[in-house]
Write a protein that holds these residues in place. Structure first.
Motif, PDB file in Angstrom:
ATOM      1  N   LYS A  74      13.239  -7.338  43.217  1.00  0.00           N
ATOM      2  CA  LYS A  74      14.121  -7.291  42.050  1.00  0.00           C
ATOM      3  C   LYS A  74      13.296  -7.397  40.762  1.00  0.00           C
ATOM      4  O   LYS A  74      12.933  -8.486  40.316  1.00  0.00           O
ATOM      5  N   VAL A  75      13.010  -6.242  40.200  1.00  0.00           N
ATOM      6  CA  VAL A  75      12.278  -6.143  38.937  1.00  0.00           C
ATOM      7  C   VAL A  75      12.986  -5.083  38.103  1.00  0.00           C
ATOM      8  O   VAL A  75      13.329  -4.014  38.614  1.00  0.00           O
ATOM      9  N   GLU A  76      13.216  -5.389  36.864  1.00  0.00           N
ATOM     10  CA  GLU A  76      13.891  -4.433  35.981  1.00  0.00           C
ATOM     11  C   GLU A  76      12.929  -3.311  35.595  1.00  0.00           C
ATOM     12  O   GLU A  76      11.773  -3.562  35.262  1.00  0.00           O
ATOM     13  N   LEU A  77      13.417  -2.090  35.645  1.00  0.00           N
ATOM     14  CA  LEU A  77      12.602  -0.930  35.323  1.00  0.00           C
ATOM     15  C   LEU A  77      12.071  -0.993  33.896  1.00  0.00           C
ATOM     16  O   LEU A  77      10.900  -0.683  33.645  1.00  0.00           O
ATOM     17  N   HIS A  78      12.904  -1.433  32.961  1.00  0.00           N
ATOM     18  CA  HIS A  78      12.444  -1.475  31.574  1.00  0.00           C
ATOM     19  C   HIS A  78      11.321  -2.504  31.392  1.00  0.00           C
ATOM     20  O   HIS A  78      10.420  -2.291  30.584  1.00  0.00           O
ATOM     21  N   ASP A  79      11.334  -3.589  32.156  1.00  0.00           N
ATOM     22  CA  ASP A  79      10.238  -4.557  32.077  1.00  0.00           C
ATOM     23  C   ASP A  79       8.935  -3.961  32.602  1.00  0.00           C
ATOM     24  O   ASP A  79       7.857  -4.198  32.045  1.00  0.00           O
ATOM     25  N   VAL A  80       9.036  -3.169  33.656  1.00  0.00           N
ATOM     26  CA  VAL A  80       7.856  -2.500  34.217  1.00  0.00           C
ATOM     27  C   VAL A  80       7.297  -1.506  33.210  1.00  0.00           C
ATOM     28  O   VAL A  80       6.079  -1.448  32.981  1.00  0.00           O
ATOM     29  N   MET A  81       8.178  -0.754  32.581  1.00  0.00           N
ATOM     30  CA  MET A  81       7.733   0.244  31.597  1.00  0.00           C
ATOM     31  C   MET A  81       7.110  -0.418  30.374  1.00  0.00           C
ATOM     32  O   MET A  81       6.110   0.076  29.841  1.00  0.00           O
ATOM     33  N   ILE A  82       7.675  -1.520  29.936  1.00  0.00           N
ATOM     34  CA  ILE A  82       7.105  -2.246  28.791  1.00  0.00           C
ATOM     35  C   ILE A  82       5.720  -2.773  29.132  1.00  0.00           C
ATOM     36  O   ILE A  82       4.777  -2.651  28.337  1.00  0.00           O
ATOM     37  N   ALA A  83       5.561  -3.352  30.310  1.00  0.00           N
ATOM     38  CA  ALA A  83       4.256  -3.876  30.728  1.00  0.00           C
ATOM     39  C   ALA A  83       3.230  -2.753  30.838  1.00  0.00           C
ATOM     40  O   ALA A  83       2.077  -2.909  30.421  1.00  0.00           O
ATOM     41  N   ALA A  84       3.647  -1.607  31.389  1.00  0.00           N
ATOM     42  CA  ALA A  84       2.736  -0.472  31.532  1.00  0.00           C
ATOM     43  C   ALA A  84       2.323   0.072  30.167  1.00  0.00           C
ATOM     44  O   ALA A  84       1.146   0.385  29.938  1.00  0.00           O
ATOM     45  N   GLU A  85       3.270   0.172  29.256  1.00  0.00           N
ATOM     46  CA  GLU A  85       2.952   0.687  27.919  1.00  0.00           C
ATOM     47  C   GLU A  85       2.060  -0.281  27.153  1.00  0.00           C
ATOM     48  O   GLU A  85       1.140   0.131  26.447  1.00  0.00           O
ATOM     49  N   LYS A  86       2.328  -1.564  27.291  1.00  0.00           N
ATOM     50  CA  LYS A  86       1.492  -2.578  26.634  1.00  0.00           C
ATOM     51  C   LYS A  86       0.056  -2.490  27.146  1.00  0.00           C
ATOM     52  O   LYS A  86      -0.898  -2.493  26.354  1.00  0.00           O
ATOM     53  N   ALA A  87      -0.111  -2.380  28.453  1.00  0.00           N
ATOM     54  CA  ALA A  87      -1.451  -2.260  29.033  1.00  0.00           C
ATOM     55  C   ALA A  87      -2.128  -0.976  28.566  1.00  0.00           C
ATOM     56  O   ALA A  87      -3.325  -0.972  28.266  1.00  0.00           O
ATOM     57  N   SER A  88      -1.368   0.095  28.489  1.00  0.00           N
ATOM     58  CA  SER A  88      -1.920   1.374  28.043  1.00  0.00           C
ATOM     59  C   SER A  88      -2.392   1.306  26.594  1.00  0.00           C
ATOM     60  O   SER A  88      -3.486   1.765  26.265  1.00  0.00           O
ATOM     61  N   VAL A  89      -1.584   0.732  25.735  1.00  0.00           N
ATOM     62  CA  VAL A  89      -1.951   0.618  24.322  1.00  0.00           C
ATOM     63  C   VAL A  89      -3.184  -0.275  24.157  1.00  0.00           C
ATOM     64  O   VAL A  89      -4.095   0.040  23.386  1.00  0.00           O
ATOM     65  N   MET A  90      -3.233  -1.359  24.914  1.00  0.00           N
ATOM     66  CA  MET A  90      -4.392  -2.248  24.838  1.00  0.00           C
ATOM     67  C   MET A  90      -5.655  -1.534  25.291  1.00  0.00           C
ATOM     68  O   MET A  90      -6.718  -1.670  24.669  1.00  0.00           O
ATOM     69  N   MET A  91      -5.565  -0.748  26.368  1.00  0.00           N
ATOM     70  CA  MET A  91      -6.730  -0.018  26.860  1.00  0.00           C
ATOM     71  C   MET A  91      -7.179   1.038  25.864  1.00  0.00           C
ATOM     72  O   MET A  91      -8.371   1.178  25.584  1.00  0.00           O
ATOM     73  N   LEU A  92      -6.233   1.792  25.308  1.00  0.00           N
ATOM     74  CA  LEU A  92      -6.590   2.814  24.322  1.00  0.00           C
ATOM     75  C   LEU A  92      -7.213   2.201  23.077  1.00  0.00           C
ATOM     76  O   LEU A  92      -8.167   2.750  22.513  1.00  0.00           O
ATOM     77  N   THR A  93      -6.701   1.063  22.661  1.00  0.00           N
ATOM     78  CA  THR A  93      -7.275   0.376  21.506  1.00  0.00           C
ATOM     79  C   THR A  93      -8.704  -0.078  21.807  1.00  0.00           C
ATOM     80  O   THR A  93      -9.604   0.075  20.978  1.00  0.00           O
ATOM     81  N   THR A  94      -8.921  -0.608  22.996  1.00  0.00           N
ATOM     82  CA  THR A  94     -10.257  -1.039  23.397  1.00  0.00           C
ATOM     83  C   THR A  94     -11.223   0.140  23.422  1.00  0.00           C
ATOM     84  O   THR A  94     -12.359   0.032  22.947  1.00  0.00           O
ATOM     85  N   ILE A  95     -10.771   1.264  23.937  1.00  0.00           N
ATOM     86  CA  ILE A  95     -11.621   2.455  23.981  1.00  0.00           C
ATOM     87  C   ILE A  95     -11.965   2.926  22.573  1.00  0.00           C
ATOM     88  O   ILE A  95     -13.117   3.284  22.295  1.00  0.00           O
ATOM     89  N   GLU A  96     -10.989   2.918  21.678  1.00  0.00           N
ATOM     90  CA  GLU A  96     -11.248   3.347  20.306  1.00  0.00           C
ATOM     91  C   GLU A  96     -12.214   2.397  19.594  1.00  0.00           C
ATOM     92  O   GLU A  96     -13.074   2.833  18.829  1.00  0.00           O
ATOM     93  N   ILE A  97     -12.074   1.109  19.838  1.00  0.00           N
ATOM     94  CA  ILE A  97     -13.005   0.139  19.240  1.00  0.00           C
ATOM     95  C   ILE A  97     -14.412   0.391  19.758  1.00  0.00           C
ATOM     96  O   ILE A  97     -15.386   0.386  19.004  1.00  0.00           O
ATOM     97  N   ARG A  98     -14.529   0.649  21.071  1.00  0.00           N
ATOM     98  CA  ARG A  98     -15.835   0.961  21.644  1.00  0.00           C
ATOM     99  C   ARG A  98     -16.408   2.220  21.015  1.00  0.00           C
ATOM    100  O   ARG A  98     -17.587   2.264  20.637  1.00  0.00           O
ATOM    101  N   ASN A  99     -15.592   3.261  20.866  1.00  0.00           N
ATOM    102  CA  ASN A  99     -16.061   4.512  20.265  1.00  0.00           C
ATOM    103  C   ASN A  99     -16.547   4.298  18.837  1.00  0.00           C
ATOM    104  O   ASN A  99     -17.578   4.844  18.441  1.00  0.00           O
ATOM    105  N   LYS A 100     -15.822   3.511  18.066  1.00  0.00           N
ATOM    106  CA  LYS A 100     -16.228   3.244  16.686  1.00  0.00           C
ATOM    107  C   LYS A 100     -17.527   2.445  16.641  1.00  0.00           C
ATOM    108  O   LYS A 100     -18.381   2.681  15.785  1.00  0.00           O
ATOM    109  N   ALA A 101     -17.688   1.512  17.570  1.00  0.00           N
ATOM    110  CA  ALA A 101     -18.930   0.723  17.615  1.00  0.00           C
ATOM    111  C   ALA A 101     -20.113   1.619  17.969  1.00  0.00           C
ATOM    112  O   ALA A 101     -21.202   1.491  17.380  1.00  0.00           O
TER     113      ALA A 101
END
Length: 98
Positions: A59-86
């Motif tokens: 029993k897990v709500e789909l919207h909670d799964v999608m929010i967690a996935a999007e949050k992880a995705s945004v964090m990863m993309l931000t980390t990659i961009e910071i690495r690229n700028k460095a």
């Protein structure tokens, strides 16, 4: 060379705190980097476990799964961009004439 930075001025997703909340304690840059990468890793792990729970029928709500996935995705993309700028900054500095 940057050696210390206040953790309240930088975080993995850019959760900048207001200037009134700036702390006076300093953390080494390498420690801040390690903490930020650990936060990204935690978000990825949380997303994976929620996705697995949804797929296995728990029993897990789909919207909670999608929010967690999007949050992880945004964090990863931000980390990659910071690495690229460095890397870009390092390359620019290495091209400078002494």
């Amino acid at each position: 060379m940057i050696d210390k930075i206040s953790p309240s001025l930088m975080s993995p997703v850019g959760k900048m705190e207001s200037l009134s909340k700036v702390q006076t304690n300093n953390v080494s840059f390498s420690e801040l980097l390690k903490q930020s990468l650990n936060e990204v890793n935690k978000a990825q792990g949380a997303s994976d476990s929620m996705t697995e729970a949804l797929a296995s029928g728990r029993k897990v709500e789909l919207h909670d799964v999608m929010i967690a996935a999007e949050k992880a995705s945004v964090m990863m993309l931000t980390t990659i961009e910071i690495r690229n700028k460095a890397v870009e900054a390092y390359q620019e500095i290495s091209r400078m004439q002494m």
